[in-house]
Design a protein around this motif. Sequence first.
Motif, PDB file in Angstrom:
ATOM      1  N   ILE A 199      49.628  25.066 -27.044  1.00  0.00           N
ATOM      2  CA  ILE A 199      50.214  26.068 -26.140  1.00  0.00           C
ATOM      3  C   ILE A 199      49.360  26.264 -24.889  1.00  0.00           C
ATOM      4  O   ILE A 199      49.673  27.092 -24.044  1.00  0.00           O
ATOM      5  N   VAL A 200      48.277  25.503 -24.786  1.00  0.00           N
ATOM      6  CA  VAL A 200      47.291  25.725 -23.713  1.00  0.00           C
ATOM      7  C   VAL A 200      47.347  24.592 -22.695  1.00  0.00           C
ATOM      8  O   VAL A 200      47.494  23.417 -23.052  1.00  0.00           O
ATOM      9  N   ASP A 201      47.228  24.943 -21.419  1.00  0.00           N
ATOM     10  CA  ASP A 201      47.031  23.949 -20.356  1.00  0.00           C
ATOM     11  C   ASP A 201      45.552  23.576 -20.371  1.00  0.00           C
ATOM     12  O   ASP A 201      44.712  24.294 -19.836  1.00  0.00           O
ATOM     13  N   LYS A 202      45.236  22.456 -21.030  1.00  0.00           N
ATOM     14  CA  LYS A 202      43.832  22.115 -21.247  1.00  0.00           C
ATOM     15  C   LYS A 202      43.100  21.805 -19.943  1.00  0.00           C
ATOM     16  O   LYS A 202      41.903  22.079 -19.818  1.00  0.00           O
ATOM     17  N   THR A 203      43.804  21.241 -18.983  1.00  0.00           N
ATOM     18  CA  THR A 203      43.151  20.967 -17.700  1.00  0.00           C
ATOM     19  C   THR A 203      42.782  22.279 -17.014  1.00  0.00           C
ATOM     20  O   THR A 203      41.656  22.463 -16.547  1.00  0.00           O
ATOM     21  N   GLY A 204      43.726  23.218 -16.982  1.00  0.00           N
ATOM     22  CA  GLY A 204      43.436  24.525 -16.394  1.00  0.00           C
ATOM     23  C   GLY A 204      42.348  25.244 -17.152  1.00  0.00           C
ATOM     24  O   GLY A 204      41.476  25.896 -16.554  1.00  0.00           O
ATOM     25  N   LEU A 205      42.367  25.125 -18.486  1.00  0.00           N
ATOM     26  CA  LEU A 205      41.344  25.759 -19.316  1.00  0.00           C
ATOM     27  C   LEU A 205      39.971  25.172 -19.014  1.00  0.00           C
ATOM     28  O   LEU A 205      38.969  25.886 -18.913  1.00  0.00           O
ATOM     29  N   SER A 206      39.927  23.860 -18.839  1.00  0.00           N
ATOM     30  CA  SER A 206      38.665  23.197 -18.541  1.00  0.00           C
ATOM     31  C   SER A 206      38.132  23.604 -17.169  1.00  0.00           C
ATOM     32  O   SER A 206      36.919  23.726 -16.982  1.00  0.00           O
ATOM     33  N   TYR A 207      39.029  23.834 -16.218  1.00  0.00           N
ATOM     34  CA  TYR A 207      38.604  24.343 -14.909  1.00  0.00           C
ATOM     35  C   TYR A 207      37.900  25.694 -15.085  1.00  0.00           C
ATOM     36  O   TYR A 207      36.861  25.950 -14.483  1.00  0.00           O
ATOM     37  N   GLU A 208      38.515  26.561 -15.930  1.00  0.00           N
ATOM     38  CA  GLU A 208      37.921  27.881 -16.178  1.00  0.00           C
ATOM     39  C   GLU A 208      36.546  27.734 -16.815  1.00  0.00           C
ATOM     40  O   GLU A 208      35.591  28.440 -16.460  1.00  0.00           O
ATOM     41  N   LEU A 209      36.434  26.829 -17.790  1.00  0.00           N
ATOM     42  CA  LEU A 209      35.163  26.630 -18.474  1.00  0.00           C
ATOM     43  C   LEU A 209      34.111  26.087 -17.513  1.00  0.00           C
ATOM     44  O   LEU A 209      32.949  26.532 -17.537  1.00  0.00           O
ATOM     45  N   THR A 210      34.502  25.164 -16.666  1.00  0.00           N
ATOM     46  CA  THR A 210      33.565  24.612 -15.682  1.00  0.00           C
ATOM     47  C   THR A 210      33.060  25.705 -14.746  1.00  0.00           C
ATOM     48  O   THR A 210      31.867  25.759 -14.425  1.00  0.00           O
ATOM     49  N   GLY A 211      33.976  26.566 -14.305  1.00  0.00           N
ATOM     50  CA  GLY A 211      33.572  27.667 -13.435  1.00  0.00           C
ATOM     51  C   GLY A 211      32.590  28.599 -14.126  1.00  0.00           C
ATOM     52  O   GLY A 211      31.597  29.022 -13.520  1.00  0.00           O
ATOM     53  N   PHE A 212      32.856  28.899 -15.397  1.00  0.00           N
ATOM     54  CA  PHE A 212      31.947  29.758 -16.161  1.00  0.00           C
ATOM     55  C   PHE A 212      30.573  29.109 -16.311  1.00  0.00           C
ATOM     56  O   PHE A 212      29.539  29.742 -16.090  1.00  0.00           O
ATOM     57  N   LEU A 213      30.564  27.837 -16.701  1.00  0.00           N
ATOM     58  CA  LEU A 213      29.296  27.134 -16.929  1.00  0.00           C
ATOM     59  C   LEU A 213      28.490  26.988 -15.648  1.00  0.00           C
ATOM     60  O   LEU A 213      27.258  27.072 -15.661  1.00  0.00           O
ATOM     61  N   SER A 214      29.171  26.767 -14.533  1.00  0.00           N
ATOM     62  CA  SER A 214      28.450  26.581 -13.269  1.00  0.00           C
ATOM     63  C   SER A 214      27.714  27.851 -12.854  1.00  0.00           C
ATOM     64  O   SER A 214      26.715  27.786 -12.136  1.00  0.00           O
ATOM     65  N   LYS A 215      28.192  29.007 -13.340  1.00  0.00           N
ATOM     66  CA  LYS A 215      27.551  30.275 -12.991  1.00  0.00           C
ATOM     67  C   LYS A 215      26.507  30.706 -14.019  1.00  0.00           C
ATOM     68  O   LYS A 215      25.530  31.356 -13.662  1.00  0.00           O
ATOM     69  N   THR A 216      26.738  30.352 -15.292  1.00  0.00           N
ATOM     70  CA  THR A 216      25.884  30.890 -16.353  1.00  0.00           C
ATOM     71  C   THR A 216      24.961  29.853 -16.999  1.00  0.00           C
ATOM     72  O   THR A 216      23.854  30.189 -17.417  1.00  0.00           O
ATOM     73  N   TYR A 217      25.424  28.624 -17.114  1.00  0.00           N
ATOM     74  CA  TYR A 217      24.605  27.565 -17.724  1.00  0.00           C
ATOM     75  C   TYR A 217      24.673  26.289 -16.876  1.00  0.00           C
ATOM     76  O   TYR A 217      24.995  25.207 -17.375  1.00  0.00           O
ATOM     77  N   PRO A 218      24.379  26.395 -15.584  1.00  0.00           N
ATOM     78  CA  PRO A 218      24.522  25.203 -14.721  1.00  0.00           C
ATOM     79  C   PRO A 218      23.632  24.051 -15.154  1.00  0.00           C
ATOM     80  O   PRO A 218      23.984  22.884 -14.960  1.00  0.00           O
ATOM     81  N   GLU A 219      22.473  24.374 -15.747  1.00  0.00           N
ATOM     82  CA  GLU A 219      21.558  23.309 -16.170  1.00  0.00           C
ATOM     83  C   GLU A 219      22.174  22.438 -17.256  1.00  0.00           C
ATOM     84  O   GLU A 219      21.834  21.252 -17.374  1.00  0.00           O
ATOM     85  N   LYS A 220      23.111  22.996 -18.041  1.00  0.00           N
ATOM     86  CA  LYS A 220      23.773  22.212 -19.079  1.00  0.00           C
ATOM     87  C   LYS A 220      24.647  21.121 -18.457  1.00  0.00           C
ATOM     88  O   LYS A 220      24.705  19.998 -18.955  1.00  0.00           O
ATOM     89  N   LEU A 221      25.341  21.476 -17.374  1.00  0.00           N
ATOM     90  CA  LEU A 221      26.160  20.485 -16.671  1.00  0.00           C
ATOM     91  C   LEU A 221      25.277  19.398 -16.072  1.00  0.00           C
ATOM     92  O   LEU A 221      25.606  18.212 -16.122  1.00  0.00           O
ATOM     93  N   SER A 222      24.161  19.822 -15.508  1.00  0.00           N
ATOM     94  CA  SER A 222      23.240  18.876 -14.890  1.00  0.00           C
ATOM     95  C   SER A 222      22.671  17.903 -15.927  1.00  0.00           C
ATOM     96  O   SER A 222      22.647  16.689 -15.719  1.00  0.00           O
ATOM     97  N   GLU A 223      22.245  18.452 -17.079  1.00  0.00           N
ATOM     98  CA  GLU A 223      21.621  17.618 -18.119  1.00  0.00           C
ATOM     99  C   GLU A 223      22.620  16.677 -18.771  1.00  0.00           C
ATOM    100  O   GLU A 223      22.317  15.517 -19.028  1.00  0.00           O
TER     101      GLU A 223
END
Length: 294
Positions: A199-223
């Motif tokens: 029932i979820v738009d996974k692409t849209g959901l992933s955009y939301e998760l990326t936005g959250f991570l970029s603000k709170t755990y950006p080092e995780k994306l980098s690593e």
Amino acid sequence: MKIQWYPGHMTKARRAMQEDVKLVDLVIELLDSRAPQSSRNPDIDSLAGNKFRLVLLNKADLADERKTRDWVSYFQEQGIRAVPLDSRKTGTVREIRQIIPEICREKIERDRKRGILNRPVRAMVCGIPNVGKSTFINSFAGRAAAKTGNKPGVTRGNQWIRLDRSVELLDTPGILWPKFDDDRVGTNLAFLGSVNDDIVDKTGLSYELTGFLSKTYPEKLSERYGISPERAFGQTEERDPDTERAEILFLMEEIAKARNCLLKGGEPDINRAALLLLDDFRSGRLGRISLEEP
């Protein structure tokens, strides 16, 4: 993102729990350590009534340790015993065996005064879908006593699990509540895989998760994805929506390139990258991440 999911079988399951809770001494509520508030069904408080309570912060191995400690303190301040748990490890589950008699000491003492000895503590195990109830029960029992699966809705009916002379567990289906009053709750549960992915738009959901991570755990994306720190690391100042969307799109494209998710012609395949990011988060490959704090 607005997400609501309350299939019909959950209404039936809630009614069954309402009846069965009369038979138990203790209610063991499993929460997801990464989002204890969002994964806490508000109906459980009314269902549990005056029963003894134990909160297990499951999947603690996937959550930010500091924030999990803060959650333990938060529940303790409310008079609720809370224990971080990785239900796949028998060592941490064994600790629960020692805690249950402590919590139910009044009941055990009451039985003793009545001449009732060695009557087992009966405990209901409850929580939202995909929080790990069946895995916990199997680890607790030391055998495959409950059916497990990495998706919501595996357990459909209540079943008693007789462990030994001291404890009996009642396994219950994962249930949500009819309406999420806060959109963030629905989004967090979708991140965790506790609502039906269909029932979820996974692409849209992933955009939301990326936005959250970029603000709170950006080092995780980098690593994890090799994104340059100056682009992955979040900005604390407010950005206008268009700028933020552009930043998130850039990060999604970088993730796609890093994992070779490419279309013909070498264009980044955002949809494949979105699925990959969600899977990396849910499985813990991104590292220890919490979605909320007290």
